[in-house]
Design a protein around this motif. Structure first.
Motif, short mmCIF file in Angstrom:
data_model
loop_
_atom_site.label_atom_id
_atom_site.label_comp_id
_atom_site.label_asym_id
_atom_site.label_seq_id
_atom_site.Cartn_x
_atom_site.Cartn_y
_atom_site.Cartn_z
N MET A 1 15.53 0.22 29.54
CA MET A 1 15.07 1.57 29.23
C MET A 1 16.06 2.57 29.81
SD MET A 1 12.07 1.52 27.59
CE MET A 1 11.19 3.03 27.99
N LEU A 2 16.33 3.62 29.04
CA LEU A 2 17.17 4.70 29.54
C LEU A 2 16.32 5.64 30.38
CD1 LEU A 2 19.78 6.42 29.60
CD2 LEU A 2 19.00 7.48 27.46
N HIS A 3 16.73 5.82 31.64
CA HIS A 3 16.02 6.72 32.55
C HIS A 3 16.87 7.97 32.77
CE1 HIS A 3 12.77 4.05 34.44
NE2 HIS A 3 13.26 3.40 33.40
N ILE A 4 16.27 9.12 32.49
CA ILE A 4 16.93 10.40 32.72
C ILE A 4 16.15 11.14 33.79
CG2 ILE A 4 17.68 12.59 31.72
CD1 ILE A 4 17.78 11.22 29.01
N ASP A 5 16.82 11.44 34.87
CA ASP A 5 16.20 12.14 36.00
C ASP A 5 16.81 13.53 36.08
OD1 ASP A 5 15.21 12.98 38.53
OD2 ASP A 5 14.96 10.88 39.08
N TYR A 6 16.00 14.55 35.84
CA TYR A 6 16.49 15.94 35.84
C TYR A 6 15.76 16.74 36.92
CZ TYR A 6 17.59 20.68 34.31
OH TYR A 6 18.03 21.98 34.27
N ALA A 7 16.54 17.48 37.71
CA ALA A 7 15.94 18.29 38.77
C ALA A 7 16.80 19.52 39.02
CB ALA A 7 15.80 17.48 40.05
N ASP A 8 16.15 20.62 39.45
CA ASP A 8 16.89 21.80 39.88
C ASP A 8 16.30 22.30 41.20
OD1 ASP A 8 14.73 23.66 39.50
OD2 ASP A 8 15.17 23.74 37.37
N ASN A 9 17.00 23.24 41.82
CA ASN A 9 16.54 23.75 43.13
C ASN A 9 15.94 25.15 43.00
OD1 ASN A 9 18.85 25.21 42.58
ND2 ASN A 9 19.69 25.09 44.65
N GLY A 10 15.37 25.43 41.81
CA GLY A 10 14.78 26.74 41.58
C GLY A 10 13.40 26.89 42.17
N LYS A 11 12.70 27.91 41.70
CA LYS A 11 11.38 28.23 42.25
C LYS A 11 10.29 27.32 41.70
CE LYS A 11 10.63 31.73 38.67
NZ LYS A 11 10.43 33.17 38.39
N GLY A 12 10.61 26.50 40.71
CA GLY A 12 9.58 25.67 40.10
C GLY A 12 8.76 26.48 39.12
N LEU A 13 7.86 25.83 38.41
CA LEU A 13 7.08 26.51 37.39
C LEU A 13 5.72 26.95 37.92
CD1 LEU A 13 7.97 24.29 34.31
CD2 LEU A 13 8.90 26.53 34.92
N THR A 14 4.89 26.01 38.24
CA THR A 14 3.55 26.31 38.76
C THR A 14 2.98 25.03 39.34
OG1 THR A 14 1.30 26.99 38.18
CG2 THR A 14 2.57 25.88 36.48
N ALA A 15 2.00 25.18 40.20
CA ALA A 15 1.36 24.01 40.79
C ALA A 15 0.45 23.30 39.79
CB ALA A 15 0.55 24.41 42.02
N ASP A 16 0.05 24.00 38.72
CA ASP A 16 -0.82 23.43 37.70
C ASP A 16 0.03 22.72 36.65
OD1 ASP A 16 -2.68 22.77 35.82
OD2 ASP A 16 -3.66 24.74 35.79
N VAL A 17 0.14 21.39 36.76
CA VAL A 17 0.98 20.61 35.85
C VAL A 17 0.48 20.72 34.42
CG1 VAL A 17 1.78 18.29 35.27
CG2 VAL A 17 1.69 19.01 37.66
N GLU A 18 -0.86 20.71 34.23
CA GLU A 18 -1.42 20.79 32.88
C GLU A 18 -1.07 22.12 32.23
OE1 GLU A 18 -2.76 18.36 31.20
OE2 GLU A 18 -2.37 17.11 32.94
N LEU A 19 -1.03 23.18 33.02
CA LEU A 19 -0.65 24.49 32.48
C LEU A 19 0.82 24.49 32.06
CD1 LEU A 19 -1.52 27.40 31.91
CD2 LEU A 19 -0.83 28.00 34.24
N VAL A 20 1.66 23.81 32.83
CA VAL A 20 3.07 23.69 32.49
C VAL A 20 3.24 22.97 31.16
CG1 VAL A 20 5.27 22.66 33.16
CG2 VAL A 20 3.83 23.73 34.89
N LYS A 21 2.46 21.90 30.97
CA LYS A 21 2.58 21.11 29.75
C LYS A 21 2.18 21.90 28.51
CE LYS A 21 1.85 16.54 31.81
NZ LYS A 21 0.99 15.32 31.82
#
Length: 264
Positions: A206-226
């Motif tokens: 399987m191809l695994h892609i790991d993406y990350a940044d050092n920004g402020k993030g989106l929100t603590a509510d993952v479902e809202l992000v989705k």
């Protein structure tokens, strides 16, 4: 003797009545549980349908936004430059002045070169030629290099899946490229991050892609992000190639997503 017989009849009747009540109760609770399971199944199916509708809406909105952006680029860049060229031609008056003729020729060539460059850039955004001719690895590397040179974001790319990327179908490569493009655009526009990391690896075919940044993030509510259009657009692209993703829990330390895609 008669009393004994009567008692036996009473006991038999009570036993039959008890058995009947047990059977009726069992049937009642069985039907009730089945109805409950049916309602739960219907609710789950409706939730799936609603989610698919949301994904479809996100795709349509994304396509409309892309069309609008392309139209704006054509109008602002190509249209404006072409109008300037037309005005320059109208203002030019042929004569014996060699210098003026040379300046006119040079100016028109410069404007035409700009139009060609603008059209090439718009075409590249629609369908990157590097992706078609050289594959996903080269396209990702080129895109990251362009962003690094722009100074908008510092991207560290680690590719340990070079050979596997060469085997990917064009549809899969295009979808993954667009997903990374969307992630980088979101990081640049919304996160306030200065750095981003992209790691590509092969684990269990399987191809695994790991993406990350050092920004402020989106929100603590993952479902809202989705539910955001950007993430729904990403999810729809991954769904079309049987890929999955996992948003890492919000920790106040930027944005982090893991993507798994079949190689074949």
């Amino acid at each position: 003797m008669q009393n004994t017989t009567d008692n036996i009849y009473v006991l038999v009747i009570l036993g039959m009545a008890g058995t009947f009540l047990l059977v009726v109760s069992f049937i009642f609770f069985s039907i009730r549980n089945q109805n409950k399971l049916l309602r739960q199944r219907q609710h789950f199916q409706q939730a799936q349908i609603d989610h698919q509708k949301e994904l479809l809406r996100a795709v349509i909105e994304s396509q409309e936004a892309e069309r609008k952006r392309i139209g704006q680029d054509l109008h602002d860049d190509v249209g404006t430059t072409a109008s300037g060229l037309r005005l320059l031609i109208e203002m030019f008056k042929p004569g014996d002045d060699v210098k003026a003729h040379e300046d006119f020729t040079q100016s028109t060539k410069t404007i035409i070169d700009k139009i060609v460059k603008d059209v090439r850039n718009i075409s590249h955004n629609l369908s990157p030629s590097t992706l078609r001719y050289y594959g996903l690895a080269a396209a990702i590397n080129e895109h990251c290099t362009i962003i690094n040179q722009s100074g908008k974001l510092e991207i560290a790319l680690v590719n340990n899946a070079e050979q596997a990327l060469e085997k990917l179908p064009l549809q899969t490569s295009t979808a993954l490229y667009r997903v990374l493009e969307e992630l980088l655009n979101n990081t640049i526009k919304h996160s306030g991050a200065s750095k981003a990391n992209i790691n590509l690896n092969i684990v269990n075919d399987m191809l695994h892609i790991d993406y990350a940044d050092n920004g402020k993030g989106l929100t603590a509510d993952v479902e809202l992000v989705k539910k955001g259009m950007g993430m729904q657009n990403i999810e729809s692209r991954l769904l079309n190639i049987n890929a999955t993703y996992l948003l890492e829990p919000y920790s106040g330390k930027g944005f982090h997503i893991k993507i798994e895609s079949p190689i074949v």
